[in-house]
Design a protein around this motif. Structure first.
Motif, PDB file in Angstrom:
ATOM      1  N   GLU A 161      37.440 -11.990 -22.235  1.00 15.68           N
ATOM      2  CA  GLU A 161      36.231 -12.178 -23.026  1.00 15.68           C
ATOM      3  C   GLU A 161      35.002 -11.636 -22.300  1.00 15.68           C
ATOM      4  OE1 GLU A 161      37.102 -16.267 -25.476  1.00 15.68           O
ATOM      5  OE2 GLU A 161      36.508 -16.485 -23.381  1.00 15.68           O
ATOM      6  N   SER A 162      34.043 -11.190 -23.086  1.00 14.53           N
ATOM      7  CA  SER A 162      32.735 -10.824 -22.549  1.00 14.53           C
ATOM      8  C   SER A 162      31.725 -11.821 -23.119  1.00 14.53           C
ATOM      9  CB  SER A 162      32.365  -9.390 -22.936  1.00 14.53           C
ATOM     10  OG  SER A 162      32.306  -9.272 -24.343  1.00 14.53           O
ATOM     11  N   TYR A 163      30.567 -11.897 -22.495  1.00 14.60           N
ATOM     12  CA  TYR A 163      29.550 -12.828 -22.979  1.00 14.60           C
ATOM     13  C   TYR A 163      28.175 -12.193 -22.876  1.00 14.60           C
ATOM     14  CZ  TYR A 163      28.934 -13.838 -17.994  1.00 14.60           C
ATOM     15  OH  TYR A 163      28.719 -13.719 -16.636  1.00 14.60           O
ATOM     16  N   ARG A 164      27.273 -12.714 -23.723  1.00 12.78           N
ATOM     17  CA  ARG A 164      25.877 -12.272 -23.728  1.00 12.78           C
ATOM     18  C   ARG A 164      25.011 -13.534 -23.681  1.00 12.78           C
ATOM     19  NH1 ARG A 164      25.653 -10.075 -28.543  1.00 12.78           N
ATOM     20  NH2 ARG A 164      24.491 -11.738 -29.519  1.00 12.78           N
ATOM     21  N   ILE A 165      23.996 -13.521 -22.848  1.00  8.03           N
ATOM     22  CA  ILE A 165      23.106 -14.670 -22.681  1.00  8.03           C
ATOM     23  C   ILE A 165      21.734 -14.328 -23.224  1.00  8.03           C
ATOM     24  CG2 ILE A 165      21.973 -16.166 -20.991  1.00  8.03           C
ATOM     25  CD1 ILE A 165      24.345 -15.563 -19.094  1.00  8.03           C
ATOM     26  N   GLU A 166      21.165 -15.239 -24.016  1.00 12.41           N
ATOM     27  CA  GLU A 166      19.787 -15.127 -24.493  1.00 12.41           C
ATOM     28  C   GLU A 166      19.064 -16.388 -24.080  1.00 12.41           C
ATOM     29  OE1 GLU A 166      19.487 -14.038 -28.667  1.00 12.41           O
ATOM     30  OE2 GLU A 166      21.513 -13.186 -28.533  1.00 12.41           O
ATOM     31  N   ILE A 167      17.933 -16.242 -23.430  1.00 14.55           N
ATOM     32  CA  ILE A 167      17.113 -17.368 -23.001  1.00 14.55           C
ATOM     33  C   ILE A 167      15.853 -17.398 -23.856  1.00 14.55           C
ATOM     34  CG2 ILE A 167      15.851 -18.439 -21.087  1.00 14.55           C
ATOM     35  CD1 ILE A 167      18.807 -18.329 -20.474  1.00 14.55           C
ATOM     36  N   ARG A 185      24.722 -18.029 -16.334  1.00 14.65           N
ATOM     37  CA  ARG A 185      25.720 -17.024 -15.948  1.00 14.65           C
ATOM     38  C   ARG A 185      26.859 -17.689 -15.152  1.00 14.65           C
ATOM     39  NH1 ARG A 185      25.330 -12.130 -16.789  1.00 14.65           N
ATOM     40  NH2 ARG A 185      23.058 -12.166 -16.979  1.00 14.65           N
ATOM     41  N   GLN A 186      26.506 -18.597 -14.242  1.00 16.12           N
ATOM     42  CA  GLN A 186      27.531 -19.323 -13.487  1.00 16.12           C
ATOM     43  C   GLN A 186      28.388 -20.173 -14.414  1.00 16.12           C
ATOM     44  OE1 GLN A 186      25.991 -21.588 -10.197  1.00 16.12           O
ATOM     45  NE2 GLN A 186      24.834 -19.847  -9.393  1.00 16.12           N
ATOM     46  N   MET A 187      27.759 -20.810 -15.412  1.00 16.19           N
ATOM     47  CA  MET A 187      28.508 -21.607 -16.389  1.00 16.19           C
ATOM     48  C   MET A 187      29.518 -20.739 -17.131  1.00 16.19           C
ATOM     49  SD  MET A 187      25.545 -23.840 -18.178  1.00 16.19           S
ATOM     50  CE  MET A 187      24.348 -24.772 -17.247  1.00 16.19           C
ATOM     51  N   CYS A 188      29.081 -19.542 -17.504  1.00 15.33           N
ATOM     52  CA  CYS A 188      29.976 -18.620 -18.226  1.00 15.33           C
ATOM     53  C   CYS A 188      31.144 -18.202 -17.349  1.00 15.33           C
ATOM     54  CB  CYS A 188      29.198 -17.390 -18.689  1.00 15.33           C
ATOM     55  SG  CYS A 188      28.009 -17.744 -19.989  1.00 15.33           S
ATOM     56  N   GLU A 189      30.848 -17.861 -16.107  1.00 11.00           N
ATOM     57  CA  GLU A 189      31.889 -17.385 -15.195  1.00 11.00           C
ATOM     58  C   GLU A 189      32.900 -18.492 -14.856  1.00 11.00           C
ATOM     59  OE1 GLU A 189      32.396 -14.251 -13.942  1.00 11.00           O
ATOM     60  OE2 GLU A 189      30.749 -13.497 -15.170  1.00 11.00           O
ATOM     61  N   LYS A 190      32.437 -19.744 -14.816  1.00  8.71           N
ATOM     62  CA  LYS A 190      33.308 -20.846 -14.407  1.00  8.71           C
ATOM     63  C   LYS A 190      33.993 -21.564 -15.564  1.00  8.71           C
ATOM     64  CE  LYS A 190      30.928 -21.829 -10.101  1.00  8.71           C
ATOM     65  NZ  LYS A 190      30.219 -22.828  -9.297  1.00  8.71           N
ATOM     66  N   LEU A 191      33.372 -21.567 -16.766  1.00  6.07           N
ATOM     67  CA  LEU A 191      33.922 -22.386 -17.844  1.00  6.07           C
ATOM     68  C   LEU A 191      33.822 -21.784 -19.240  1.00  6.07           C
ATOM     69  CD1 LEU A 191      35.079 -25.162 -18.801  1.00  6.07           C
ATOM     70  CD2 LEU A 191      32.699 -25.880 -19.076  1.00  6.07           C
ATOM     71  N   ASP A 248      20.668 -26.675 -24.147  1.00  9.63           N
ATOM     72  CA  ASP A 248      19.298 -27.103 -23.875  1.00  9.63           C
ATOM     73  C   ASP A 248      19.211 -27.358 -22.379  1.00  9.63           C
ATOM     74  OD1 ASP A 248      18.280 -27.068 -26.521  1.00  9.63           O
ATOM     75  OD2 ASP A 248      19.323 -28.947 -26.936  1.00  9.63           O
ATOM     76  N   LEU A 249      18.345 -26.626 -21.717  1.00  9.34           N
ATOM     77  CA  LEU A 249      18.242 -26.692 -20.268  1.00  9.34           C
ATOM     78  C   LEU A 249      16.935 -27.347 -19.845  1.00  9.34           C
ATOM     79  CD1 LEU A 249      19.369 -23.018 -19.594  1.00  9.34           C
ATOM     80  CD2 LEU A 249      20.805 -25.073 -19.497  1.00  9.34           C
ATOM     81  N   GLY A 250      16.991 -28.099 -18.755  1.00  4.27           N
ATOM     82  CA  GLY A 250      15.806 -28.723 -18.210  1.00  4.27           C
ATOM     83  C   GLY A 250      15.160 -27.898 -17.116  1.00  4.27           C
ATOM     84  N   LEU A 251      15.262 -26.589 -17.239  1.00  2.00           N
ATOM     85  CA  LEU A 251      14.685 -25.689 -16.230  1.00  2.00           C
ATOM     86  C   LEU A 251      13.474 -24.978 -16.815  1.00  2.00           C
ATOM     87  CD1 LEU A 251      18.012 -24.099 -14.968  1.00  2.00           C
ATOM     88  CD2 LEU A 251      16.637 -25.786 -13.776  1.00  2.00           C
ATOM     89  N   ALA A 252      12.454 -24.762 -15.990  1.00  2.00           N
ATOM     90  CA  ALA A 252      11.256 -24.070 -16.442  1.00  2.00           C
ATOM     91  C   ALA A 252      11.271 -22.588 -16.065  1.00  2.00           C
ATOM     92  CB  ALA A 252      10.014 -24.743 -15.864  1.00  2.00           C
ATOM     93  N   ASP A 253      11.998 -22.240 -15.015  1.00  2.23           N
ATOM     94  CA  ASP A 253      12.038 -20.861 -14.530  1.00  2.23           C
ATOM     95  C   ASP A 253      13.112 -20.080 -15.291  1.00  2.23           C
ATOM     96  OD1 ASP A 253      13.454 -18.916 -12.273  1.00  2.23           O
ATOM     97  OD2 ASP A 253      11.247 -18.914 -12.222  1.00  2.23           O
ATOM     98  N   ARG A 254      12.681 -19.032 -15.974  1.00  2.00           N
ATOM     99  CA  ARG A 254      13.591 -18.244 -16.813  1.00  2.00           C
ATOM    100  C   ARG A 254      14.721 -17.596 -16.010  1.00  2.00           C
ATOM    101  NH1 ARG A 254      12.797 -16.156 -21.880  1.00  2.00           N
ATOM    102  NH2 ARG A 254      14.065 -14.333 -22.398  1.00  2.00           N
ATOM    103  N   SER A 255      14.412 -17.015 -14.863  1.00  2.00           N
ATOM    104  CA  SER A 255      15.452 -16.339 -14.080  1.00  2.00           C
ATOM    105  C   SER A 255      16.431 -17.346 -13.492  1.00  2.00           C
ATOM    106  CB  SER A 255      14.846 -15.460 -12.991  1.00  2.00           C
ATOM    107  OG  SER A 255      14.097 -16.236 -12.094  1.00  2.00           O
ATOM    108  N   ALA A 256      15.948 -18.523 -13.099  1.00  2.00           N
ATOM    109  CA  ALA A 256      16.851 -19.573 -12.599  1.00  2.00           C
ATOM    110  C   ALA A 256      17.764 -20.069 -13.716  1.00  2.00           C
ATOM    111  CB  ALA A 256      16.051 -20.728 -12.019  1.00  2.00           C
ATOM    112  N   ALA A 257      17.201 -20.195 -14.920  1.00  2.00           N
ATOM    113  CA  ALA A 257      17.999 -20.631 -16.066  1.00  2.00           C
ATOM    114  C   ALA A 257      19.089 -19.613 -16.372  1.00  2.00           C
ATOM    115  CB  ALA A 257      17.100 -20.831 -17.287  1.00  2.00           C
ATOM    116  N   GLU A 258      18.732 -18.335 -16.367  1.00  2.00           N
ATOM    117  CA  GLU A 258      19.729 -17.303 -16.655  1.00  2.00           C
ATOM    118  C   GLU A 258      20.822 -17.283 -15.586  1.00  2.00           C
ATOM    119  OE1 GLU A 258      20.178 -12.564 -17.668  1.00  2.00           O
ATOM    120  OE2 GLU A 258      18.181 -13.480 -17.647  1.00  2.00           O
ATOM    121  N   ALA A 259      20.447 -17.446 -14.332  1.00  2.00           N
ATOM    122  CA  ALA A 259      21.432 -17.461 -13.252  1.00  2.00           C
ATOM    123  C   ALA A 259      22.384 -18.649 -13.395  1.00  2.00           C
ATOM    124  CB  ALA A 259      20.731 -17.503 -11.895  1.00  2.00           C
ATOM    125  N   GLU A 260      21.837 -19.799 -13.766  1.00  2.00           N
ATOM    126  CA  GLU A 260      22.680 -20.983 -13.927  1.00  2.00           C
ATOM    127  C   GLU A 260      23.634 -20.831 -15.113  1.00  2.00           C
ATOM    128  OE1 GLU A 260      21.879 -25.622 -14.737  1.00  2.00           O
ATOM    129  OE2 GLU A 260      21.122 -24.812 -12.843  1.00  2.00           O
TER     130      GLU A 260
END
Length: 79
Positions: free
Chosen positions: A72-78, A59-65, A45-57
């Motif tokens: 592993e590969s990952y897929r993000i759905e917003i 993506r960073q979470m996936c790459e770092k943790l 659950d994200l406190g961001l309103a901008d979809r592209s900013a949320a996806e970028a953040e």
């Protein structure tokens, strides 16, 4: 905003948990299962309103943790 991250082992990486599930299904009478890949789903659950900013953040979470990108590969759905 909600993000769903699906993490799976990359093709070619052995999946012992998936193989154990496949064998267990066979022993329960489900003989038609030829392969199982097991992964994980993470809901954020994200406190961001901008979809592209949320996806970028995310993506960073996936790459770092959230995903070991070596195996592993990952897929993000917003949503």
């Amino acid at each position: 905003m909600k993000a769903t991250v699906t993490v799976m082992l990359k093709n070619g990486v052995l999946d012992p948990q998936g193989e154990a599930v496949r064998r267990a299904l066979g022993s329960l009478g489900f003989e038609g299962v030829e392969g199982v890949r097991q992964g994980k789903v993470i809901e954020l659950d994200l406190g961001l309103a901008d979809r592209s900013a949320a996806e970028a953040e995310v993506r960073q979470m996936c790459e770092k943790l959230l995903a070991n990108t070596v195996i592993e590969s990952y897929r993000i759905e917003i949503a």
